[in-house]
Design a protein around this motif. Structure first.
Motif: not given
Length: 107
Positions: A30-31, A55, A78, A80
């Motif tokens: 996710e990052y 983020i 961020g 997915s």
């Protein structure tokens, strides 16, 4: 998928195998650190059309509800893993390595 794409782009014969059918959800991914964003853009592997959040803080929580916050010096985005897979798979359909889905090795 990125490595296979880059190898094929540079003239290597590549065959990419995946035992699952794309796209599929994963729990991780996710990052992405901002360190890789320029590379992905340069290789046309960054989904520019998406509204991707920035983020700059990491929050860790334990099973007791205790939280710890930490600043991320380099920051990141961020996104997915599912969205990344869809984008890379569509990108892979352009010139790049052959991609075999639903393949299960016996070993």
């Amino acid at each position: 998928m990125v490595s296979a794409y880059l190898l094929a782009k540079n003239g290597h014969s590549v065959q990419l195998f995946e035992k699952k059918i794309y796209p599929f959800h994963r729990v991780c991914g996710e990052y992405l650190s901002n360190e890789v964003v320029d590379f992905l853009k340069r290789e046309s592997l960054f989904p520019e059309s998406l509204d991707i959040p920035q983020i700059d803080t990491f929050e860790f929580s334990d099973t007791y509800g205790q939280n710890v916050l930490a600043d991320l010096d380099l920051g990141g985005i961020g996104i997915s893993r599912f969205v990344q897979m869809i984008f890379y798979f569509k990108r892979q359909k352009r010139p790049g390595p052959p991609f075999t889905r639903g393949f299960k090795s016996k070993k």
